[in-house]
Write an enzyme that holds these catalytic residues in place. Structure first.
Site, PDB file in Angstrom:
ATOM      1  N   ALA A   1      11.133  -8.224  -3.329  1.00 42.98           N
ATOM      2  CA  ALA A   1      12.429  -7.684  -2.928  1.00 42.98           C
ATOM      3  C   ALA A   1      12.449  -6.167  -2.830  1.00 42.98           C
ATOM      4  CB  ALA A   1      13.511  -8.148  -3.906  1.00 42.98           C
ATOM      5  N   ASP A   2      11.500  -5.495  -3.465  1.00 49.62           N
ATOM      6  CA  ASP A   2      11.493  -4.028  -3.458  1.00 49.62           C
ATOM      7  C   ASP A   2      10.064  -3.516  -3.321  1.00 49.62           C
ATOM      8  OD1 ASP A   2      12.373  -1.418  -3.565  1.00 49.62           O
ATOM      9  OD2 ASP A   2      12.580  -1.374  -5.741  1.00 49.62           O
ATOM     10  N   LEU A   3       9.447  -3.848  -2.195  1.00 47.63           N
ATOM     11  CA  LEU A   3       8.070  -3.407  -1.964  1.00 47.63           C
ATOM     12  C   LEU A   3       8.088  -1.935  -1.558  1.00 47.63           C
ATOM     13  CD1 LEU A   3       5.109  -4.255  -1.891  1.00 47.63           C
ATOM     14  CD2 LEU A   3       5.396  -4.812   0.532  1.00 47.63           C
TER      15      LEU A   3
ATOM     16  N   ASN B   1       5.857   0.655  -6.582  1.00 50.01           N
ATOM     17  CA  ASN B   1       5.648  -0.687  -7.118  1.00 50.01           C
ATOM     18  C   ASN B   1       4.278  -1.246  -6.749  1.00 50.01           C
ATOM     19  OD1 ASN B   1       8.009  -0.945  -8.551  1.00 50.01           O
ATOM     20  ND2 ASN B   1       9.162  -1.802  -6.840  1.00 50.01           N
TER      21      ASN B   1
END
Length: 240
Positions: free
Chosen positions: A170-172, A176
């Site tokens: 969801a938050d590439l 991360n």
């Protein structure tokens, strides 16, 4: 994954986790009292690094992270979420996904445990994962030195491997992604899930990553990233 009921909710833990795990393990105060805080990572909020085993021969560390809201909802409630069942909580869902991916040999941190504390219709949560030894996030790496074309291709192939499995992150973003001397890891799978592979969401994932690189470059013009690097990443993604 096993579940242990507590007076305030439940703890989910993986097979390798000691059954002595308890709610205090998910607090900064507990680890500070043990002299086990080894460092922290500061973003919008602080994530703590702890050393669970004080034996000199054990170098493993854990990462303790509390779940906080972002965006407009943060103004309403900083860390409280509506409860619709233990498996649906953000902490247990992330732990479950990590457990699956780790068991399949994907480059993710080893999952340890998750804590869910209920208060009526709402809950707060925490997660503990194992810190990837010798790793740093990609922004930290690129702020000091560039990566080779081969490394960019390897990163693209790594992302492609997750996408082929149907792993939606969801938050590439660049922070991360961790890099070690021999491989890349993806971290922070909050709100992640397994989906049917589809070029639409996979492409959106990649566009989000590209935006994050450009955003970091705008903040730090000396960051070792350019469009040629992105082309190398996409080459590796297309030919994993």
């Amino acid at each position: 994954m096993q579940i242990k009921q507590t007076s305030s909710g439940a703890i989910a833990y993986c097979d390798a986790t000691p059954e002595t795990i308890s709610v205090p393990w998910f607090t900064f105060d507990y680890w500070q009292s043990q002299g086990a805080i080894t460092g922290s990572s500061k973003g919008r909020y602080t994530t703590w690094f702890v050393k669970p085993n004080m034996a000199e021969t054990d170098k493993s560390e854990w990462v303790l992270r509390h779940y906080y809201r972002g965006g407009l909802m943060e103004k309403i409630s900083k860390d409280s979420y509506f409860y619709t069942g233990l498996k649906n909580t953000r902490a247990v869902a992330e732990l479950s996904l990590l457990e699956l991916l780790y068991s399949e040999g994907f480059e993710v941190p080893r999952p340890i445990a998750a804590n869910v504390e209920r208060n009526g219709l709402y809950y707060r949560a925490d997660i503990i994962i194992e810190r990837v030894e010798g790793a740093q996030d990609l922004v930290a790496q690129l702020s000091k030195s560039p990566m080779s074309d081969l490394q960019w291709q390897q990163l693209g192939a790594c992302i492609a491997k997750f996408h082929q499995r149907g792993v939606y992150h969801a938050d590439l973003n660049a922070k991360n992604i961790l890099i070690t001397p021999d491989k890349f890891y993806l971290i922070d799978f909050d709100r992640g899930e397994i989906r049917t592979p589809n070029p639409k969401w996979q492409g959106a994932n990649l566009e989000r990553l590209l935006r994050s690189f450009r955003k970091e470059l705008a903040k730090l013009p000396t960051l070792a990233f350019n469009e040629t690097n992105w082309q190398s990443l996409m080459q590796g993604y297309s030919n994993p």
